[in-house]
Scaffold this motif. Structure first.
Motif, mmCIF file in Angstrom:
data_model
loop_
_atom_site.group_PDB
_atom_site.id
_atom_site.type_symbol
_atom_site.label_atom_id
_atom_site.label_comp_id
_atom_site.label_asym_id
_atom_site.label_seq_id
_atom_site.Cartn_x
_atom_site.Cartn_y
_atom_site.Cartn_z
ATOM 1 N N GLY A 137 0.813 -1.207 0.000
ATOM 2 C CA GLY A 137 0.000 0.000 0.000
ATOM 3 C C GLY A 137 0.851 1.263 0.000
ATOM 4 N N HIS A 138 0.273 2.338 -0.485
ATOM 5 C CA HIS A 138 0.985 3.623 -0.558
ATOM 6 C C HIS A 138 1.354 4.115 0.832
ATOM 7 C CE1 HIS A 138 1.989 7.769 -1.554
ATOM 8 N NE2 HIS A 138 1.097 8.152 -0.655
ATOM 9 N N ARG A 139 2.586 4.642 0.931
ATOM 10 C CA ARG A 139 3.057 5.273 2.168
ATOM 11 C C ARG A 139 3.616 6.640 1.815
ATOM 12 N NH1 ARG A 139 6.372 1.019 5.808
ATOM 13 N NH2 ARG A 139 7.384 2.983 6.312
ATOM 14 N N THR A 140 3.438 7.585 2.694
ATOM 15 C CA THR A 140 3.905 8.947 2.410
ATOM 16 C C THR A 140 5.419 9.026 2.292
ATOM 17 O OG1 THR A 140 3.892 9.444 4.787
ATOM 18 C CG2 THR A 140 1.916 10.025 3.523
ATOM 19 N N ASP A 141 6.134 8.087 2.907
ATOM 20 C CA ASP A 141 7.592 8.109 2.825
ATOM 21 C C ASP A 141 8.139 7.087 1.836
ATOM 22 O OD1 ASP A 141 6.934 5.878 4.293
ATOM 23 O OD2 ASP A 141 8.450 6.192 5.862
ATOM 24 N N ASP A 142 7.296 6.646 0.884
ATOM 25 C CA ASP A 142 7.764 5.739 -0.167
ATOM 26 C C ASP A 142 8.902 6.370 -0.961
ATOM 27 O OD1 ASP A 142 6.244 3.428 0.141
ATOM 28 O OD2 ASP A 142 4.563 4.241 -1.015
ATOM 29 N N LEU A 143 9.831 5.554 -1.401
ATOM 30 C CA LEU A 143 10.877 6.022 -2.299
ATOM 31 C C LEU A 143 10.249 6.508 -3.610
ATOM 32 C CD1 LEU A 143 13.423 3.074 -1.898
ATOM 33 C CD2 LEU A 143 13.637 5.363 -0.901
ATOM 34 N N ASP A 144 10.879 7.507 -4.239
ATOM 35 C CA ASP A 144 10.387 7.990 -5.532
ATOM 36 C C ASP A 144 10.385 6.863 -6.558
ATOM 37 O OD1 ASP A 144 10.047 10.525 -4.482
ATOM 38 O OD2 ASP A 144 11.990 11.258 -5.200
ATOM 39 N N SER A 145 11.381 5.989 -6.488
ATOM 40 C CA SER A 145 11.472 4.885 -7.448
ATOM 41 C C SER A 145 10.310 3.909 -7.291
ATOM 42 C CB SER A 145 12.799 4.137 -7.277
ATOM 43 O OG SER A 145 12.932 3.651 -5.954
ATOM 44 N N VAL A 146 9.842 3.714 -6.058
ATOM 45 C CA VAL A 146 8.701 2.833 -5.804
ATOM 46 C C VAL A 146 7.420 3.453 -6.369
ATOM 47 C CG1 VAL A 146 7.259 1.815 -4.000
ATOM 48 C CG2 VAL A 146 9.748 1.762 -3.787
ATOM 49 N N SER A 147 7.245 4.747 -6.145
ATOM 50 C CA SER A 147 6.067 5.444 -6.681
ATOM 51 C C SER A 147 6.068 5.410 -8.201
ATOM 52 C CB SER A 147 6.054 6.897 -6.186
ATOM 53 O OG SER A 147 5.969 6.948 -4.777
ATOM 54 N N LEU A 148 7.247 5.567 -8.799
ATOM 55 C CA LEU A 148 7.352 5.529 -10.259
ATOM 56 C C LEU A 148 6.994 4.145 -10.785
ATOM 57 C CD1 LEU A 148 8.125 6.749 -12.968
ATOM 58 C CD2 LEU A 148 10.530 6.201 -12.451
ATOM 59 N N ALA A 149 7.448 3.098 -10.100
ATOM 60 C CA ALA A 149 7.136 1.729 -10.527
ATOM 61 C C ALA A 149 5.633 1.495 -10.541
ATOM 62 C CB ALA A 149 7.817 0.726 -9.596
ATOM 63 N N ARG A 150 4.931 1.983 -9.531
ATOM 64 C CA ARG A 150 3.473 1.836 -9.482
ATOM 65 C C ARG A 150 2.823 2.617 -10.621
ATOM 66 N NH1 ARG A 150 3.769 3.223 -3.562
ATOM 67 N NH2 ARG A 150 3.983 1.256 -2.425
ATOM 68 N N GLN A 151 3.324 3.815 -10.882
ATOM 69 C CA GLN A 151 2.750 4.650 -11.935
ATOM 70 C C GLN A 151 2.902 3.983 -13.303
ATOM 71 O OE1 GLN A 151 4.299 8.651 -12.041
ATOM 72 N NE2 GLN A 151 3.518 9.030 -14.091
ATOM 73 N N ILE A 152 4.071 3.424 -13.553
ATOM 74 C CA ILE A 152 4.299 2.720 -14.822
ATOM 75 C C ILE A 152 3.340 1.544 -14.942
ATOM 76 C CG2 ILE A 152 5.942 1.292 -16.102
ATOM 77 C CD1 ILE A 152 8.179 3.044 -14.938
ATOM 78 N N GLY A 153 3.169 0.783 -13.857
ATOM 79 C CA GLY A 153 2.265 -0.358 -13.873
ATOM 80 C C GLY A 153 0.831 0.053 -14.139
ATOM 81 N N ASN A 154 0.387 1.116 -13.503
ATOM 82 C CA ASN A 154 -0.983 1.600 -13.719
ATOM 83 C C ASN A 154 -1.204 1.996 -15.173
ATOM 84 O OD1 ASN A 154 -1.607 1.244 -11.025
ATOM 85 N ND2 ASN A 154 -1.170 3.367 -10.458
ATOM 86 N N ASN A 155 -0.227 2.685 -15.757
ATOM 87 C CA ASN A 155 -0.340 3.118 -17.157
ATOM 88 C C ASN A 155 -0.385 1.930 -18.105
ATOM 89 O OD1 ASN A 155 -0.303 5.795 -16.342
ATOM 90 N ND2 ASN A 155 1.890 6.048 -16.685
ATOM 91 N N LEU A 156 0.428 0.909 -17.810
ATOM 92 C CA LEU A 156 0.442 -0.276 -18.669
ATOM 93 C C LEU A 156 -0.893 -1.005 -18.625
ATOM 94 C CD1 LEU A 156 3.999 -1.678 -17.879
ATOM 95 C CD2 LEU A 156 3.196 -0.874 -20.099
ATOM 96 N N VAL A 157 -1.459 -1.149 -17.449
ATOM 97 C CA VAL A 157 -2.741 -1.852 -17.321
ATOM 98 C C VAL A 157 -3.837 -1.093 -18.071
ATOM 99 C CG1 VAL A 157 -4.551 -2.538 -15.704
ATOM 100 C CG2 VAL A 157 -2.153 -2.975 -15.146
ATOM 101 N N ARG A 158 -3.814 0.235 -18.013
ATOM 102 C CA ARG A 158 -4.788 1.030 -18.752
ATOM 103 C C ARG A 158 -4.685 0.767 -20.247
ATOM 104 N NH1 ARG A 158 -2.978 5.159 -15.015
ATOM 105 N NH2 ARG A 158 -4.562 5.506 -13.401
#
Length: 208
Positions: free
Chosen positions: A183-204
């Motif tokens: 789950g999302h955390r406010t102190d997530d690494l930028d690289s982790v947030s980017l990985a989720r964003q890429i995954g979301n875009n691919l699924v779309r």
């Protein structure tokens, strides 16, 4: 395995900090384990019960999720943590009796005599890696510090599976095991947030 975040490294705090040079490596390891056991609320009985082969393969005291992972190790991977052979001269944190053959009775006692020992991991790799190489619309993420990275799509030695536009592989800088699917955390690494964003875009794209 514990996550690295913007606010610090949990592994450093709970494990590595015990290896500060004030005690022997073995004593440091024992202190770190004692801390994990204490903070996790484990007891001697609960720990013994999790791996007691006398309980037999019809007993589910190991816990459903833990039992599933144990089955995978017994039937497919054989990725056991063992003591280094004495010939290596390496520091041992486990008894030298904890070798590959140590785990085989565990597998048969937990899951029955149909479990093949030792594990034929080469056949498993050949079957499933061959299937995955011809499959599309899969997004592989790999934590740079994942202790199981050697079994992932991008190991330390290079790509195990092809990195293609239809099944891309993304290396998550400074991340450990499966951080991007938590789950999302406010102190997530930028690289982790980017990985989720890429995954979301691919699924779309894939479900259009």
């Amino acid at each position: 395995m514990a996550p690295t975040t913007k606010s610090g490294d949990y592994t450093q705090k709970t494990v590595c900090s015990y290896f500060d040079g004030t005690r022997s490596p073995l004593d440091s390891y024992a202190a770190a384990v004692a801390n994990v056991v204490s903070s996790g609320g484990y007891t001697q009985d609960s720990l013994v019960q999790m791996g007691d082969t006398s309980l037999g393969y019809t007993n589910y005291a190991l816990g459903q999720s833990g039992r599933v992972w144990y089955y995978q190790e017994c039937a497919w991977y054989g990725n056991w943590q063992v003591a280094p052979p004495s010939s290596t001269g390496l520091q041992r944190y486990r008894s030298q009796l904890v070798d590959l053959t140590y785990y085989q009775p565990n597998c048969n006692n937990k899951f029955g005599s149909d479990i093949q020992v030792p594990v034929d991991s080469d056949s498993f790799d050949s079957k499933w890696l061959g299937l995955l190489r011809s499959t599309t619309n899969i997004y592989y993420t790999v934590g740079a510090y994942d202790v199981w990275r050697g079994s992932n799509a991008l190991s330390w030695d290079g790509y195990v599976l092809p990195n293609t536009t239809s099944s891309p592989v993304f290396l998550i800088d400074q991340a450990t095991h499966c951080q991007d699917i938590a789950g999302h955390r406010t102190d997530d690494l930028d690289s982790v947030s980017l990985a989720r964003q890429i995954g979301n875009n691919l699924v779309r794209q894939w479900i259009k």
